[in-house]
Structure formats: structure tokens, C-alpha cells
Enzyme design. Structure first.
Site, short mmCIF file in Angstrom:
data_model
loop_
_atom_site.label_atom_id
_atom_site.label_comp_id
_atom_site.label_asym_id
_atom_site.label_seq_id
_atom_site.Cartn_x
_atom_site.Cartn_y
_atom_site.Cartn_z
N HIS A 137 32.69 62.27 49.59
CA HIS A 137 33.70 61.86 50.57
C HIS A 137 33.11 61.02 51.69
CE1 HIS A 137 36.09 62.54 54.26
NE2 HIS A 137 37.07 62.21 53.44
N LYS A 175 47.77 54.58 42.33
CA LYS A 175 47.33 55.38 41.19
C LYS A 175 48.34 55.30 40.05
CE LYS A 175 45.51 60.03 40.57
NZ LYS A 175 44.23 59.98 41.21
N ARG A 232 31.21 29.31 80.82
CA ARG A 232 31.70 29.84 82.10
C ARG A 232 30.59 29.65 83.13
NH1 ARG A 232 33.93 34.19 78.47
NH2 ARG A 232 36.12 34.52 79.02
N ASN A 280 43.40 35.17 77.32
CA ASN A 280 43.23 36.42 78.08
C ASN A 280 44.19 36.41 79.26
OD1 ASN A 280 41.05 36.86 76.38
ND2 ASN A 280 39.56 36.08 77.85
N ASP A 281 44.12 35.35 80.04
CA ASP A 281 45.02 35.27 81.19
C ASP A 281 46.45 35.00 80.77
OD1 ASP A 281 43.86 35.79 83.78
OD2 ASP A 281 42.44 34.20 83.30
N ARG A 299 49.34 65.07 41.58
CA ARG A 299 48.48 64.34 42.54
C ARG A 299 49.27 63.33 43.34
NH1 ARG A 299 42.92 64.30 40.48
NH2 ARG A 299 42.92 65.10 38.37
N SER A 356 42.79 23.95 76.54
CA SER A 356 42.16 25.11 75.92
C SER A 356 42.98 26.32 76.35
CB SER A 356 40.71 25.23 76.40
OG SER A 356 40.16 26.40 75.83
N CYS A 359 40.15 29.63 73.87
CA CYS A 359 38.86 30.19 74.27
C CYS A 359 38.98 31.63 74.77
CB CYS A 359 38.17 29.32 75.30
SG CYS A 359 39.09 29.19 76.84
N GLY A 384 41.21 61.30 49.47
CA GLY A 384 41.15 62.71 49.88
C GLY A 384 42.07 63.07 51.03
N MET A 436 45.36 63.22 51.09
CA MET A 436 46.55 64.00 50.72
C MET A 436 46.15 65.05 49.69
SD MET A 436 49.49 61.15 50.77
CE MET A 436 48.53 59.92 49.99
N TYR A 485 40.55 23.63 67.26
CA TYR A 485 39.42 24.55 67.12
C TYR A 485 39.75 25.92 67.74
CZ TYR A 485 38.45 23.72 72.07
OH TYR A 485 38.56 23.64 73.44
N ARG A 544 41.15 51.74 40.02
CA ARG A 544 41.70 51.04 41.17
C ARG A 544 40.66 50.03 41.65
NH1 ARG A 544 41.30 56.31 45.15
NH2 ARG A 544 39.06 56.55 45.00
C1 PEP Z 1 41.12 33.37 79.39
O1 PEP Z 1 41.80 33.63 80.37
O2 PEP Z 1 41.53 33.46 78.21
C2 PEP Z 1 39.74 32.89 79.55
C3 PEP Z 1 39.01 32.50 78.53
O3 PEP Z 1 39.22 32.95 80.79
P1 PEP Z 1 38.61 34.26 81.45
O4 PEP Z 1 38.57 35.31 80.43
O5 PEP Z 1 37.27 33.87 81.94
O6 PEP Z 1 39.58 34.50 82.55
MG MG Z 2 41.15 32.96 82.32
#
Ligand code: PEP
Ligand code: MG
Length: 929
Positions: free
Chosen positions: A501, A43, A608, A818-819, A116, A814, A881, A125, A127, A901, A383
Site C-alpha cells: 500500500h 475495474k 523584481r 497575483n494582484d 469489490r 504582463s 508573470c 485500498g 474502499m 509567453y 488497469r
Molecule cells: C503580480 O501581482 O502578479 C506580480 C507578479 O507582482 P507581485 O507578486 O510582485 O506583486
Molecule cells: Mg503585483
């Protein structure tokens, strides 16, 4: 952090060096400018820009900004100010007095100011604000004398007492009101009583005598409830206001909002002290909020709302129905109200011209606040306007076409997650045509949602935490409601306009929202519609935020038709021209694959195989898989596998067909086998019969597969090592599917991927099977060649560390993040919910590492894996992945580390496409710097 900063700000001042804490603006000049948002807040920086930039020099009431550093200092130093602040404020105030020809605290010609907040990023809103500071029993006489408007002066005074007692004397002091009823509400009730006694409908019906009496009543009540008198001394009022605004940075609302918006605590807020101008000085005065383009749909016409004879927050508070500023701003609610362009054409034309200049100057859609005081226009704020996803895409692409911005800027203007809104479900038009709406309001937030009606923010949060989908229904929302608003599927209010709001906040989040729903009466646990229908707490309702309609019950929701959205298509094609990284999808059915390809997927990054054993049509293959799992001898297993293979081949082939030659990474069976063991007696009995053994034996075989730690147990490649025939069947299914398609004149390009590997020897072991089956399949199909790649997931830290070895055999990697996150952190991905909130709250972690890549740790494993892998095989194809493949920050990281990718779920593809393009743009910008 806060302490460190505070030292930095106050340290030199103590040594006597002068630090500038106060920045003045007004009279065609300004100390600051738009680039100083970190110090002056959004502001303050924009007020300086509007007031002082040579191309603008707009009519901004003069004032000054106290920097965000002072806020941090003040909060860290137990509510004390840097020494030199007082002098700097006095000097700046004197400049304002000079420009205005008035004096703060003067009995005959008093200057009144507003105090203000204004953080680096707008926090609508969240503060506090105090208006009309400087009024007391003495200065009011001067104000009456000067304005010749006694009613206005007394009305301003009672507003000051209300705001001041609430913001400064109660909230900033951390006083918890008794029975939850704050001083503002207490005073508001008093005002309501007077109106009731006198039979008034509107606040504007109150007479001078009523207001005088209210001021006296308010003061008495303040002393009684808070134990202190309302301060008459204007300097006390000013400093009380400044301190309270700083304190509001750490108010609950502000903190909640910061958590949601990920705004750092150490930013602090600036304070803007500005000469008051009044929109409530009669019918030639007004106040309003406008946008240079429509923030709800991106329509390029000037858009806004105003209220005649009103002050400051009245428009945003949603108490009175605002009128449209022009024809383009009319909606169902305001259609018959007089537009500003008709009622005050001179001011409107001036405002129209200013907004044009502002948009040209900032090269972006502006959200502006203005006040008209007795026919004179003032600009109070500008703004960058918040907008929903639909509007963001339209505005960016329109401005690009208008040559106001270049393509890189256009692509940077849309936050990748905003595209989610364009993918939001809509109410099925067929269901909508067949159902009568129970309410109609303004379409404030896009998409559609269904949920059970709840009536308080607390209930919305509590119900949502039990997994219920809820819609928060309120008369109007206030900043106290943000938590519940965030957790609700949609927000419905009976009052308020498009700049209220609820609308503002919902738009910022891209949340489905209908405001100002006509004739809706909202009670504590139910609402009544215009036609008298009652909807109780817990009843299902469906909200169409794009059209502003409300329905009883659960209507079917469907996905939008993006292919025919020309602006979106244009945005994506611009991204495609810009980005370097490819985008694939995680999909394992022809339907999901087709959807993903429509969104722009360039192949499948993770198919999968186990998914064919879940859901629709999985009964037979699942039975055969179970039969295989429960087999004891290799021969029994081979029999079961040969029965299963046609099903596996059929599914893979159908998906490959949709891909028409785009690559598909097919992962061999990953989960521990025990996951597939049936629990019910009848299923176990059927298996026993099929295998020709008794029930007890089947149970015994199932139990023998149980593991203490299945995630680290017999899964992934380990299954293929122990049961090579399981890998054989899958590899045969993949290669036969591809070979058959090729023989049918179609295209196929499989990539065989081995999961959960930690040493190259595992990949070598499985490669032998691939080579053997490949030769057999080519021979049996009479083909000299079936194109394919052989590769591995990198999801165990050891795999990343030995990537140079892995790449000797693997033609692609790849990253299974996650793991990799699970094993890198040692956090169970299934159990993190029990401690993650504490980690986030205590800032041990900044983000959930399963949602966005932990670049510092897991990211290093990835970098290392890529470098080592490519040191062996320069052209190694590398992707990701894990779930992170659809997270914008992670996509940008993947681009930077040189992946080929990213792969994500179909509905994340547009997000990944945009993030990938932005990564290139950010690279370019970083290089320029
Ligand atoms: C992973 O582990 O990132 C993965 C894609 O395999 P999943 O989630 O099936 O274990
Ligand atoms: Mg996995």
C-alpha cells in the site's frame, strides 16, 4: 449534483422503462467495454474488456458489474435500490452459475463470489471488499467435498467472517468501535492468541481443528460485539456486501483520498461481483500483482511480485514478503526467493504472453492482478499502471520510440507536475559516502527527504500543521494513513514490498518512500534498527527513496543533473517542437537566471528590482535605499539615488549578461516604501548619522510612511509619480547596463515595465521620464540606439478594462495575476489562509485562485484585456508573470487566450514547457472533435 443524477437514474425506471444497471462479463463475452469507465468504474470496464474483446478474451472469472449510477442512487435515496436491480442481479448471477457449473448457496456445489469496489479512477485500498461471499455452515460442506481441501475451506470461512463483520456489519453501519478497536482487530487478536497458544509462527500453521474453533469463536464474538449474528443466508451476505461497498464511497478514507486527488464526490463507485478463484488452495496456487513495465523507474521489462498459497489482498497488505515473478523483478529483499518463472513456468509463460497482449491492446503500461488456482491462471484486474515521474517520462519516450504511440500521445502521458519529481533533490553523494546508512529497504518512491520521525498518521498531520518537516515511520501503512502520508516529507515502512500500500500510494504522488526496511522494529514512539540503534520520535532522519536507504540526522540534499538525463532531454525537445507559447522565468539574480536558462527559459518575464535589497550582499544597497526613503528634499533624495544607481546597474547588468540577448522584463520598484524602513535602533541611528539628523527625526520620517492599507497604497507606479527621480535612477541603470553591454560587443534586450498601473496617464507620465533618460544615456554612451521595449503590468481590473487605452503607450502587457486576483476577488493575498480552507471545503471555490487562474472571473478580465489591448496594437506582446505562470492549467489557459509567453520560477520551467506543449495537443484534439 448527486440528487440530480439519482433522479436521472431512477426516474425512468419508475416509469417502467428498463435501465440497465448490471453488466455481465465472462465466457468470452461482455456487455460492457473499456470505454465505459464512467458507468462501470475502471475495474468493471477493464474486466469487461479483458473478458469480451475479440483480441483478448482472457481467462477472467465470470461476474457482473453494478453501475456507478446505482451507487449515487443508493446513497441519495437513503440506502434503497432502484426497483429493477434485484431482477437484473438475479439474472446476471444465474449466468455466472451457468458458466461456472456451480450454484450460489448450493449445499453440494456452491458458487462463492467476491464483492469489490471500482471507481472511475483507481483509489487503491480506499474502499471496501468482501471475499468468499456465499459460505455458511451448509455450503462449506459442499466446498470441502468439491475441493477435497478442508483446511482451505475453513480458512476461507474465517476470512469471510472477519471481512464481512468489519466491512458490512461495522463500517457500513457507521458503528464507531469502542476504544477505537474495530471488530477486525478484535478477531485478529483472537487469531493471534490461538497462534501464540499453539506456538505457531504463520497463519498457514493453523490446523482444520484450529480454524473450526476460530470460526465458532468469531461468530460468537461478532454477536457479542455487534449485537447481531453473522448472516448465514448467502443472499443476505451478497446484498450486505453490495450495500457496504457502496457505503464505503462515503467512508473517511475514500473522502480524504478524493480531496487529495480531486476526485468528484458525484462519481460514485461501481460494485463488481465476481466468481471467486483461490490462490490459497495449496502450493500450486498463488496470487500476484504485476506491471508490464517497472513503475518505479520505467525499465521496459515485465515486473511483479507474487505469493504462493495466498489470497487476494495479501500481496498489497504487505504482511508477507512477496517473491519476484522473474529475474528482472528481484530486489535486495526478494533476491533469494523463488521466482514464478521457475516455480510455475507454464503459468508464468501464459501470464507473460497475456501482459504483452494487454500492453499492445491498451498501448500503455498495465498494472495487473492475477491468481493461480491449482495450476490454472486467472486474470482478476488490469488497469493503467500508476507510475512515478521518472517512470512516466521513460515509459512515454520508450513507447514513442517503439512506435507504440505517437509523439502527441507520449507528451500527454506525463502529467506536468510529475516532472517535479525529476527535479527533486537527491542526497548529496558526498554526504552519503561519508555516512553509514542505518537501514536499507526497497526504493518505492523517488528523491530524497529529511524530517523528524513520527509514528502515526495523526502525528504526521499535527506536526506538519505546526510547520515541522516529518517522516512517517510505520510497520506498514493502511488506507487510514493517507492523510499523514500526504503531509509527511517521506514514508518509511519496515514491512511490505514494491506493490504494498505504502509503495502504491507514494508512487502515485511521487513521494519519497522506502518500504520493507530490513530489520527495522517499529514501536509506538521509536524504531530500532537492525544493529540495535534507537531512533526516537522527533529525531531527524534522511531518506533516499531512489536507493532505499535511511540515515540518521540531516544529510545535505542537492539538485539532480537533468541535463544529462537523455530521456528527459528528449521529452523537452519534443515539447519545444510542439508548443507555441514561449516560456520565461521570474528571476532577479545571475544564478537563478543561469539555472532557468539551463531548464529552457527564453528570457526573464519578471525581474523584481526590489529583490536586490534582500538577502546576501544587500547590506550596502539596502542602506542607500533606506537613505533615499528617509530623505526629505528632492536634493537629498537625488544624492542617495546617485549613490545607489551603480549597485542597481551592476545587478541588472550581471543578469543581462547571462541572458545574452534574451529579453528581460525589468519592473520598476513596486513595494510600498515603508516595507524597507528599518526597525532596529542601531540601523535607525546609522541612518540618522548619515543624513545628519537626530534619531527622533528619522523615526518620525519612517512613521510618516506607514499606511493603513499598503497593498492599495503608495506603491508601484505611484512611487514614480510622486518621486520621479526614483524612476529616473532605475531607468538610467537599466539603459546604461544595456548600453554598456552593447558597447562591450554583447547583447542586451531590456523591457522596462511599470507596475500597478490603472490608467494610461500613469504610463504616459513615466514614458516622459524614459524618453528623457534614453536620450541622455545614448548621448553619454555615444550610441545611436539601445533596443528596448516599454510596457506595463496589468494587475488592476481597471487596467484590464481600459487595455485599449493602455496599449496606446504600452508596447507590451504582463499580467500580474497575483494582484489581479487579489483586486479582482477582493481577497487579500496575504490573508486568504484564514478563510480559504472553508471555501474549498464548502466548495464555494474549486481551487485556490492564487494557485490556479480563476478562469471564469479573473480569466475573463485577462481575455478582455488581451482583446482590447490588441484592438489598439495588433502585435502587442503579452505575457503573464504572476505565480500562475507555472501552474499547468493556467499555462494552458494562457495558451488558449493567445498570450506570447508565460513566466514562472526557474524550477517550474519544465512543468510550464510540458503544459504548453499539451495545450497545443489539446487544441488539436478539440478541433478534431
Ligand atoms: C503580480 O501581482 O502578479 C506580480 C507578479 O507582482 P507581485 O507578486 O510582485 O506583486
Ligand atoms: Mg503585483
Amino acid at each position: 449534483m448527486a440528487k440530480k443524477k439519482a433522479k436521472k437514474a431512477s426516474g425512468p425506471a419508475k416509469k417502467g422503462k428498463s435501465i440497465k444497471y448490471v453488466y455481465s462479463f465472462g465466457g468470452g463475452k461482455a456487455d460492457g467495454n473499456e470505454s465505459m469507465k464512467n458507468l462501470l468504474g475502471g475495474k468493471g470496464a477493464n474486466l469487461a474488456e479483458m473478458a469480451g474483446h475479440k483480441d483478448l478474451r482472457l481467462p477472467v472469472p465470470p461476474g457482473f458489474t453494478i453501475t456507478t449510477e446505482v451507487c449515487i442512487d443508493y446513497l441519495a435515496a437513503k440506502r434503497t435500490y432502484p426497483k429493477q436491480l434485484k431482477v437484473q442481479v438475479d439474472t446476471a448471477l444465474a449466468t455466472v452459475e451457468k458458466l461456472m457449473g456451480k450454484k450460489f448457496g448450493d449445499a453440494s456445489n456452491p458458487l462463492l463470489v467476491s464483492v469489490r469496489s471500482g471507481a472511475r479512477k483507481s483509489m487503491p485500498g480506499m474502499m471496501d471488499t468482501v471475499l468468499n461471499v456465499g459460505l455458511n455452515d451448509v455450503t462449506i460442506k459442499g466446498l470441502i467435498e468439491k475441493t477435497k481441501n478442508e483446511r482451505f475451506a475453513w480458512d476461507s470461512y474465517r476470512r469471510l467472517i472477519m471481512m464481512y463483520s468489519d466491512v458490512v456489519m461495522e463500517k457500513a453501519e457507521g458503528i464507531e468501535p469502542k476504544n477505537g478497536k474495530g471488530i477486525r482487530k478484535t478477531l485478529d487478536e483472537r487469531l493471534g492468541e490461538v497462534k501464540k497458544q499453539k506456538g505457531y509462527k504463520l497463519d498457514t500453521d493453523l490446523t482444520v481443528a484450529d480454524l473450526k474453533q476460530l470460526v465458532a469463536d468469531f461468530k460468537a464474538k461478532v454477536r457479542e460485539v455487534l449485537g447481531k449474528p453473522f448472516p448465514e443466508n448467502p443472499q443476505d451476505q451478497l446484498w450486505g456486501g453490495i450495500g457496504a461497498v457502496f457505503m464505503s464511497w462515503n467512508g473517511k478514507r475514500a473522502i480524504d483520498y478524493r480531496r487529495i486527488e480531486k476526485i468528484p464526490d458525484e462519481w460514485g463507485t461501481a460494485v463488481n461481483v465476481q466468481s471467486m478463484v483461490f490462490g490459497n488452495m495449496g502450493d500450486d496456487s498463488a496470487t500476484g500483482v504485476a506491471f508490464t513495465r517497472n513503475p518505479g523507474n520505467g525499465d521496459p521489462r515485465f515486473y511483479g511480485e507474487y505469493l504462493v498459497n495466498a489470497q487476494g489482498e495479501d500481496v498489497v497488505a504487505g504482511i508477507r514478503t512477496p517473491a519476484p515473478i522473474n529475474e528482472a523483478s528481484k530486489n535486495d529483499q526478494s533476491r533469494d526467493l523463488p521466482a514464478l518463472e521457475k516455480t510455475m513456468p507454464k503459468c508464468y509463460n501464459q501470464l507473460f504472453d497475456i501482459q504483452k497482449r494487454l500492453e499492445k491492446h491498451y498501448k500503455d503500461m498495465q498494472d495487473i492482478e492475477f491468481t493461480i488456482e491449482q495450476g490454472t491462471l486467472y486474470m482478476l484486474q488490469c488497469r493503467i499502471g500508476k507510475r512515478n515521474g521518472t517512470a512516466a517520462v521513460k515509459i512515454a519516450m520508450d513507447m514513442f520510440r517503439e512506435k507504440l504511440i505517437d509523439s502527441d500521445t507520449a507528451l500527454s502521458r506525463v502529467a506536468p507536475m510529475q516532472l517535479v519529481e525529476l527535479l527533486l533533490p537527491m542526497v548529496d553523494p558526498k554526504a552519503e559516502a561519508a555516512t553509514k546508512a542505518i537501514g536499507k529497504g526497497l526504493p518505492a518512491g523517488p528523491g530524497a527527504a529529511k524530517g523528524r520521525a513520527v509514528f502515526t498518521s495523526e502525528d504526521a498531520a499535527a506536526w506538519a500543521s505546526r510547520g515541522e518537516k516529518v517522516i512517517l515511520v510505520r510497520e506498514e501503512t493502511s488506507p487510514e494513513d493517507v492523510d499523514g502520508m500526504h503531509k509527511a516529507q517521506a514514508i518509511l515502512t519496515s514491512k511490505g514490498g514494491m506493490t504494498s500500500h505504502a509503495a502504491l500510494v507514494a508512487r502515485g504522488w511521487g513521494k519519497c518512500c522506502v518500504v520493507g526496511c530490513e530489520g527495522l522494529e517499529v514501536e509506538a514512539k521509536e524504531f530500532k534498527t537492525k544493529s540495535g540503534e534507537v531512533v526516537h520520535e522527533g529525531d531527524w532522519i534522511t531518506v533516499n527513496g531512489t536507493k532505499g536507504l535511511v540515515y540518521r540526522g540531516e544529510l545535505n540534499l542537492v539538485n539532480p543533473d537533468l541535463e544529462h538525463n537523455a530521456t528527459y532531454v528528449e521529452l523537452i525537445s519534443l515539447c519545444n517542437k510542439t508548443r507555441k507559447i514561449n516560456i520565461r522565468t521570474n528571476a532577479d539574480t545571475p544564478k537563478d537566471t543561469a539555472q532557468a536558462v539551463k531548464f529552457g527559459a527564453e528570457g526573464i518575464g519578471l525581474f523584481r528590482t526590489e529583490h536586490m535589497f534582500y538577502g546576501e550582499g544587500s547590506d550596502k544597497p539596502l542602506f542607500l535605499l533606506r537613505k533615499m526613503i528617509m530623505s526629505k528634499t528632492p536634493q537629498e533624495r537625488r544624492n542617495a539615488l546617485s549613490e545607489l544607481e551603480p549597485f542597481v546597474k551592476r545587478d541588472i547588468k550581471a543578469t543581462m549578461e547571462v541572458l545574452n540577448g534574451l529579453p528581460v522584463t525589468i519592473r520598476l520598484l513596486d513595494p510600498p516604501l515603508h516595507e524597507f524602513v528599518p526597525h532596529s535602533e542601531d540601523k535607525l541611528a546609522a541612518l540618522a548619522q548619515e543624513l545628519g539628523i537626530n534619531l527622533a527625526e528619522v523615526k518620525k520620517r519612517g512613521d510618516s510612511l506607514k499606511e493603513n492599507n499598503p497593498m492599495l497604497g503608495h506603491r508601484g507606479v505611484r512611487l514614480g509619480v510622486t518621486y520621479p527621480e526614483v524612476s529616473e535612477m532605475q531607468i538610467r541603470a537599466i539603459l546604461e547596463a544595456a548600453g554598456e553591454l552593447i558597447k562591450e560587443g554583447k547583447k542586451a534586450y531590456p523591457e522596462i515595465m511599470i507596475p500597478v498601473t490603472g490608467t494610461v496617464n500613469e504610463i504616459i507620465d513615466q514614458k516622459k521620464i524614459v524618453d528623457k533618460i534614453y536620450a541622455e544615456v545614448c548621448k553619454s554612451l555615444g550610441l545611436s540606439k539601445i533596443p528596448y521595449l516599454y510596457g506595463t503590468m496589468i494587475e488592476i481590473p481597471r487596467a484590464a478594462l481600459t487595455a485599449n487605452k493602455m496599449a496606446e503607450v504600452a508596447e507590451f502587457f504582463s499580467f500580474g495575476t497575483n494582484d489581479l486576483t487579489q483586486m479582482g476577488f477582493g481577497f487579500s493575498r496575504d490573508d486568504i489562509g484564514s478563510f480559504l480552507p472553508d471555501y474549498l471545503e464548502k466548495k464555494i471555490l474549486k481551487d485556490d485562485p492564487f494557485q490556479t487562474i480563476d478562469q471564469e472571473g479573473i480569466g475573463e478580465l485577462i481575455r478582455f484585456g488581451i482583446d482590447r489591448g490588441r484592438s489598439t496594437r495588433a502585435k502587442l506582446k503579452i505575457g503573464i508573470c504572476g505565480e500562475h505562470g507555472g501552474d499547468p492549467d493556467s499555462v494552458k489557459f494562457c495558451h488558449r487566450v493567445g498570450m506570447n509567453y508565460v513566466s514562472c520560477s526557474p524550477f517550474r520551467i519544465p512543468i510550464a514547457i510540458l503544459a504548453a506543449a499539451q495545450a497545443v495537443i489539446e487544441d488539436k484534439r478539440a478541433k478534431k472533435k
